[in-house]
Design a protein around this motif. Structure first.
Motif, PDB file in Angstrom:
ATOM      1  N   ILE B 227       0.868  -1.178   0.000  1.00  0.00           N
ATOM      2  CA  ILE B 227       0.000   0.000   0.000  1.00  0.00           C
ATOM      3  C   ILE B 227       0.899   1.221   0.000  1.00  0.00           C
ATOM      4  O   ILE B 227       1.909   1.255   0.701  1.00  0.00           O
ATOM      5  N   SER B 228       0.541   2.226  -0.802  1.00  0.00           N
ATOM      6  CA  SER B 228       1.352   3.445  -0.791  1.00  0.00           C
ATOM      7  C   SER B 228       0.451   4.637  -0.517  1.00  0.00           C
ATOM      8  O   SER B 228      -0.759   4.511  -0.427  1.00  0.00           O
ATOM      9  N   GLY B 229       1.044   5.788  -0.373  1.00  0.00           N
ATOM     10  CA  GLY B 229       0.275   7.008  -0.130  1.00  0.00           C
ATOM     11  C   GLY B 229       0.143   7.311   1.342  1.00  0.00           C
ATOM     12  O   GLY B 229       0.602   6.556   2.188  1.00  0.00           O
ATOM     13  N   PRO B 230      -0.486   8.462   1.667  1.00  0.00           N
ATOM     14  CA  PRO B 230      -0.650   8.850   3.068  1.00  0.00           C
ATOM     15  C   PRO B 230      -1.360   7.777   3.890  1.00  0.00           C
ATOM     16  O   PRO B 230      -2.225   7.058   3.368  1.00  0.00           O
ATOM     17  N   SER B 232      -0.442   4.958   4.747  1.00  0.00           N
ATOM     18  CA  SER B 232      -0.246   3.581   4.317  1.00  0.00           C
ATOM     19  C   SER B 232       0.201   2.700   5.482  1.00  0.00           C
ATOM     20  O   SER B 232      -0.152   1.523   5.549  1.00  0.00           O
ATOM     21  N   VAL B 233       0.956   3.256   6.434  1.00  0.00           N
ATOM     22  CA  VAL B 233       1.400   2.481   7.588  1.00  0.00           C
ATOM     23  C   VAL B 233       0.195   1.957   8.369  1.00  0.00           C
ATOM     24  O   VAL B 233       0.115   0.787   8.724  1.00  0.00           O
ATOM     25  N   ILE B 234      -0.747   2.861   8.592  1.00  0.00           N
ATOM     26  CA  ILE B 234      -1.948   2.493   9.353  1.00  0.00           C
ATOM     27  C   ILE B 234      -2.720   1.406   8.611  1.00  0.00           C
ATOM     28  O   ILE B 234      -3.098   0.372   9.176  1.00  0.00           O
ATOM     29  N   TYR B 235      -2.956   1.631   7.307  1.00  0.00           N
ATOM     30  CA  TYR B 235      -3.737   0.669   6.531  1.00  0.00           C
ATOM     31  C   TYR B 235      -3.054  -0.693   6.507  1.00  0.00           C
ATOM     32  O   TYR B 235      -3.705  -1.729   6.628  1.00  0.00           O
ATOM     33  N   THR B 236      -1.717  -0.699   6.329  1.00  0.00           N
ATOM     34  CA  THR B 236      -1.004  -1.964   6.277  1.00  0.00           C
ATOM     35  C   THR B 236      -1.135  -2.696   7.610  1.00  0.00           C
ATOM     36  O   THR B 236      -1.414  -3.902   7.653  1.00  0.00           O
ATOM     37  N   LEU B 237      -0.938  -1.965   8.720  1.00  0.00           N
ATOM     38  CA  LEU B 237      -1.056  -2.590  10.043  1.00  0.00           C
ATOM     39  C   LEU B 237      -2.457  -3.168  10.234  1.00  0.00           C
ATOM     40  O   LEU B 237      -2.621  -4.275  10.756  1.00  0.00           O
ATOM     41  N   GLU B 238      -3.442  -2.416   9.767  1.00  0.00           N
ATOM     42  CA  GLU B 238      -4.822  -2.892   9.885  1.00  0.00           C
ATOM     43  C   GLU B 238      -4.971  -4.227   9.168  1.00  0.00           C
ATOM     44  O   GLU B 238      -5.515  -5.183   9.711  1.00  0.00           O
ATOM     45  N   ALA B 469       6.582  12.018   8.118  1.00  0.00           N
ATOM     46  CA  ALA B 469       7.082  10.954   7.255  1.00  0.00           C
ATOM     47  C   ALA B 469       6.401   9.626   7.574  1.00  0.00           C
ATOM     48  O   ALA B 469       6.202   8.799   6.687  1.00  0.00           O
ATOM     49  N   THR B 470       6.030   9.415   8.827  1.00  0.00           N
ATOM     50  CA  THR B 470       5.356   8.162   9.176  1.00  0.00           C
ATOM     51  C   THR B 470       3.949   8.138   8.601  1.00  0.00           C
ATOM     52  O   THR B 470       3.535   7.166   7.976  1.00  0.00           O
ATOM     53  N   LEU B 471       3.218   9.232   8.783  1.00  0.00           N
ATOM     54  CA  LEU B 471       1.809   9.208   8.397  1.00  0.00           C
ATOM     55  C   LEU B 471       1.600   9.578   6.924  1.00  0.00           C
ATOM     56  O   LEU B 471       0.809   8.937   6.236  1.00  0.00           O
ATOM     57  N   LEU B 472       2.315  10.588   6.432  1.00  0.00           N
ATOM     58  CA  LEU B 472       2.058  11.057   5.061  1.00  0.00           C
ATOM     59  C   LEU B 472       2.861  10.285   4.017  1.00  0.00           C
ATOM     60  O   LEU B 472       2.643  10.447   2.828  1.00  0.00           O
TER      61      LEU B 472
END
Lengths: 715, 715
Positions: B227-230, B232-238, B469-472
């Motif tokens: 997953i890329s874009g703003p 993406s960390v959250i979505y991937t963890l989900e 950088a983490t969120l965006l």
């Protein structure tokens, strides 16, 4: 007449900063910390609460001091004149926002109702502002283009194109109001300082170009869809030139006539300003004439001229903003909010200084925020103030916002009852009036050569903002401009003009040694001036310049000395055995070479300036003291502190005494609190003036030479 | 031991800047203008041309001094160790870029071939860098997502998903190379100074978080699309947590074992660094074991473990980059270029200082630019350097890029011949090795409390960059970080701590009056220190503080005086007639009130300090002189100059003498060239030191009182 020159005579002890603080009982002040500030801020009492409540309704303040006899007449006259201008501008600016003309009249009415109560400025005329209208128009044409389907937004269903557009405009305005209100509540009104005069000038000139291009289609009577996004100016011009053959001659002739007449009369107004009791309202006159002519000759049907047409009579029911549009336009609404506030605030400030009252940036943000939210609910679009309209309001005698309220009432009367009179007005007339008013804004480009001569970075800001805003669009251009503007601040300090100072003979003054013919440089002492704050972007540059000035790389010297030391120690150890030369370098621990020279265990005093036998060579250092002039160092960041510490250590380790003079008390405090000092870097290196440090150095030097003379005599 | 305090004794005339320049023959230096610099830059001679040619091929420089006997062994050993690391990292990082593993080996090979000739650093190991791989991966998964159709790009037709991805990666890398080459040719390598240590620390910590999250799926054996874009960390963890029940236990256990073992051995390596001849290559050992075990027990079929699988054997034909992908990824390729260069440059700088040679930022840009363009043509992806790999290369004895070339050869051998050996390697092993190496990067967050105590703005930069950088995402986050970093510079000078100075009795020193208990303030003189440069963002703040310090608003006083003057003149004119009080204010020309008081035509000397009869009231001003300490003003921009001029004029018009002291010579020059001086603001107001100005003020004061005493005695 020759005045006798007074003598500057001072006799006092030589001070270091430490000694000065001790002798004259320096106070250890406790600085307020952030919790302290917060506590103070939250420490409410009754009086402050009352003041805060009053400051939320500035109308109470000025109503109390309202002088009916002196001010009311001026307010009424001014209200009527401003009202006429506001009506015409409302029509013209709503075309700029790609909306039906009647919504411009809404914008002249609703926001003012709120601003009357909440605004702190007594002179600005609240309502449409061409740049904002254009910025809103860009969103409108992006989401609801002239040709092709509108954006995929649920609530667009069942609405006509105009209704969709009004929904977009009012949603953007609502969001802009929320941004402004939020900034006001958070008390961040100070951010407008980032919009420097230069930036605003470049930005508004670009806006003028956009406005000019957007009005061409009305003046030429062409049908060209509104284009938004980067390069829209180019694309629009291209479309205009492609269609230029279908120009409506009637529109063109009328426009040219109006432009010429208005231009001449305005110049005359300016020239005979002092003699005329009130400037000739040429725009109103021309509008009335054009309306009459258009109606009389039935321009619309006879010459196919585009007219204002059927106006919505009366007001429509309130509308709720649309969340989907919020999401689509959030990035664009923010610059609209900033520009709207910045323009209103700067205009308000001018008149506040002129008439000697205070305006409050944060309260203005709240006022415009609520005005726009309220206005948007009644379908009006982004409100701020127009310079020209405010000038009319003030110059025709307006003293308070009563004038503003009256002008809003005039707009209401037209909306409710007299709208039909404006129906035959050709849109080309409105376009022509807008264009002729751009003169002042476009003339701002005369600033370029002025700025170039005075200050190159400022010139770059102007050009970058102008080019950015012209080509990329106003929102992106503003971002580019702000970025470049902030960069100039960094850039001005990034390549500081470091200089080496020397003494002006017979005085305690030190100046750049290149600036004076007769100047004395003490041997073995270098005075290095750092002419700017030190931070991440220039610490390396400054270290390079320092190495250049002292003429040697201290780290390299230290390493060579340490290598020589090892060889000497080895020679001493193996004095009896045979000395085999091993490959020293590869086997050696490189890091240890950067440590201070370990002179213990040597049977003699090391003098690095002396010659060495055989294959041992050590570079000679002729510098014994370095004085850093910190008077212009207004701050240090962490990177600078680290870099400075390393640089100082390297110098101290090659036996160069370092002194820092004229350091700001706050910086000294910060260095103490950041554990800058250790066994190598001592706080005794700080001196209040250059001359103190110099006298101290000479003293030290004398002691040392006396000391070494003693040692020598002992041998 | 008490040292005798030396005396500071100076007797000299009082100097103003003008007088000082005159008496000591100041030189009028001609500053170099931009054309001068340009001419100098373009003024080529043969020697310079030769040097320039040589600097384009640094390999010639170090090859000439290559010591075969001493360096070659080290280079060979280092080349082999680095090669092993490079191979493993190549595999792991290509998974991070969402590419088949063999392309990581390409990246370890092709760019190095060019860097060998063009690079100025002798120690960095050129090849994949995890942060870059991730940034490239973000573009790859955006244009060619795991599920759903790829972006609408013509040349994707007829390609498999992997081929499409490789095309995207190599196009982005090509574009990145062009950016780097362009910056190198334009000599703008200095821009990396904007990436301060704090920013890089926050950014790499955020990158570590991204890497950690991206590797979770390998370690847990899950199938999760990139997953890329703003956010993406959250979505991937989900997604990971949703699928957590389908974790592959074999993968998980193997990963945990490897992580624990590698972690412990690495700690031991660190602890016994001094005693071990060479650190234990635990990662290589574990990879070999894992390969063996996976092959022996046939993990792929027995436990459904994801393995590296079929590797492309040998090299593929060169590929042309795709213009459409350039267009799609231009915004993302730019930060990749910047980050890639910044990391390589900062690592190279560390080793250059350690081993005492110079690296050239612009040549490095050219080297990496050409390397990436060349590499991208052969399907390798973004190359820079990895800190860990470079550390291996240097610590195992590498002296020059011959080691780098050897490690590239090892990668080639695996690609061409030994790839099959790696085929059974589980991807979870690679993921585990990547994660365990993140420790150092993640531990950087310990800097937060350190920075908070030392320097709050730096702490804000760290946190903003990290959160951004983490969120965006890394590209947007970098932009946010740079913006905040630049803002801090402005912010540090935006609210300067202005102070009022006073004399330390018996000396020529002036300090903040709040800092010392015994301090003497001369009556009627205010010494105001401006502790920072003045520019658009703080000129208004500074003027406010000045008005606060002097205790009255000069403009208001001037207006009151002028009003009083009008009344007095009227009274004088109508002395015989009856004086009717007209409504003065409304009829008066407001602008004229801001002009200097017109004292002509008065039959007596005006003394504003005296009382006035009847209804005339003028505020009393107890200040006769203001001294501005400009020592910390390192620059002035146009806004500041305008604001300063207005402020000074207002003060001068209410008869306050203004003096500016310790002004930088460059600023003084600039003021002269910008027509700052006129009949009101004179260059004689500048003094070299505070004490000079103070003595001058006392002198003036004495003269004046003597003068008025004379006048009085005459009457």
């Amino acid at each position: 007449m020759v005045t006798l020159r007074k003598q500057y005579a001072v006799v006092r002890p030589v001070y270091s900063e430490d000694r000065l603080a001790e002798d004259h009982e320096k106070v250890n002040r406790l600085r307020k910390t952030i919790p302290d500030h917060l506590r103070e801020y939250l420490n409410w009492d009754l009086k402050r609460a009352k003041n805060a409540a009053l400051s939320l309704l500035p109308v109470i303040g000025w109503m109390k001091i309202y002088r009916v006899r002196e001010w009311l007449l001026g307010d009424v006259v001014s209200g009527i004149s401003t009202g006429l201008v506001a009506i015409m501008q409302g029509l013209a600016f709503s075309l700029m926002a790609s909306l039906p003309p009647s919504y411009g009249l809404y914008t002249a009415f609703f926001p003012m109702l709120i601003y009357f109560f909440l605004g702190t400025s007594r002179h600005i005329s609240v309502g449409a502002f061409p740049v904002l209208s254009l910025m809103v128009g860009a969103v409108v044409t992006r989401l609801v283009p002239e040709v092709g389907p509108p954006a995929n937004i649920t609530s667009f269903e069942g609405l006509t194109q105009d209704q969709q557009r009004v929904l977009v405009a009012s949603s953007v305005t609502f969001l802009m109001g929320i941004f402004q209100l939020g900034m006001g509540v958070l008390q961040v009104g100070f951010i407008v300082v980032y919009l420097s005069d230069t930036l605003v000038s470049g930005f508004t000139t670009a806006a003028a170009v956009h406005i000019l291009v957007s009005q061409l289609k009305f003046v030429l009577g062409l049908t060209i869809p509104g284009i938004s996004g980067p390069l829209s100016v180019i694309y629009t011009l291209e479309k205009v030139f492609v269609q230029i053959t279908s120009t409506n001659i009637c529109d063109l002739v009328m426009s040219i006539v109006i432009m010429v007449v208005v231009f001449i009369v305005k110049e005359l107004n300016d020239k005979y300003k002092a003699k005329l009791p009130v400037p000739i309202p040429i725009e109103v006159v021309m509008t009335v004439i054009a309306c009459g002519v258009s109606y009389g000759f039935n321009f619309k049907t006879n010459y196919d001229v585009d007219v204002v047409g059927k106006m919505v009579s009366g007001y429509e029911s309130p509308v709720a903003p649309d969340m989907e549009i919020f999401k689509e336009s959030a990035v664009e609404a923010f610059p609209v909010a900033i520009v709207g506030f910045a323009v209103a605030f700067s205009v308000a400030k001018v008149y506040a200084i002129k008439h000697d009252y205070t305006i409050d940036g944060n309260q203005e943000l709240i006022a415009f925020g609520v005005s726009n939210i309220f206005g948007a609910s009644f379908r009006s679009f982004a409100a701020s103030t127009a310079l020209s309209r405010t000038a009319v309001q003030e110059s025709s005698g307006g003293k308070t916002q009563i004038a503003g309220l009256l002008s809003a009432m005039m707009a209401m009367i037209v909306t409710v009852a007299l709208g039909f009179l404006l129906e035959p007005l050709p849109t080309s007339v409105l376009g022509a009036l807008v264009i002729v008013n751009l003169k002042g804004m476009l003339m701002q480009c005369r600033e370029i050569p002025y700025l170039w001569r005075r200050d190159k970075p400022d010139c770059v800001v102007w050009v970058a903002t102008f080019v950015g805003a012209t080509l990329l669009g106003l929102d992106l251009g503003l971002a580019v401009g702000i970025g470049v503007n902030l960069l100039t601040v960094v850039f001005r300090t990034q390549f500081p003009r470091c200089s080496v100072l020397a003494n002006i003979p017979g005085t305690d003054l030190y100046k750049d040694r290149k600036d004076y013919t007769h100047i004395s440089e003490p041997k073995g002492v270098l005075i290095f001036r750092i002419p700017s704050p030190i931070f991440f972007a220039n610490i390396d540059f400054f270290r390079e310049k320092l190495v250049e000035a002292i003429g040697f790389n201290p780290l390299r010297v230290l390493r060579k000395r340490n290598k020589a030391l090892r060889k000497i120690k080895k020679l001493l150890q193996k004095k009896e055995g045979d000395v085999t030369e091993t490959t020293d370098e590869s086997g050696m621990d490189v890091e240890a070479l950067d440590q201070p020279s370990d002179l213990s265990g040597l049977p003699f005093r090391m003098d690095w300036r002396a010659g060495f036998p055989g294959n041992i060579s050590v570079p000679r250092v002729n510098l014994h003291s370095l004085i850093l002039d910190f008077s212009a160092v207004s701050f240090l960041d962490i990177s600078a502190m680290k870099g400075l510490k390393t640089a100082l250590k390297e110098l101290i380790r090659v036996d160069v005494d370092v002194y820092i003079v004229s350091c700001d008390a706050c910086i000294l405090e910060k260095l103490h609190s950041c554990a800058f000092f250790d066994e190598e870097i001592l706080s005794s290196m700080f001196f209040p003036t250059l001359h103190d440090a110099m006298l101290h150095v000479q003293d030290q030097k004398k002691d040392k030479s006396r000391g070494s003379a003693l040692t020598e005599s002992k041998l």
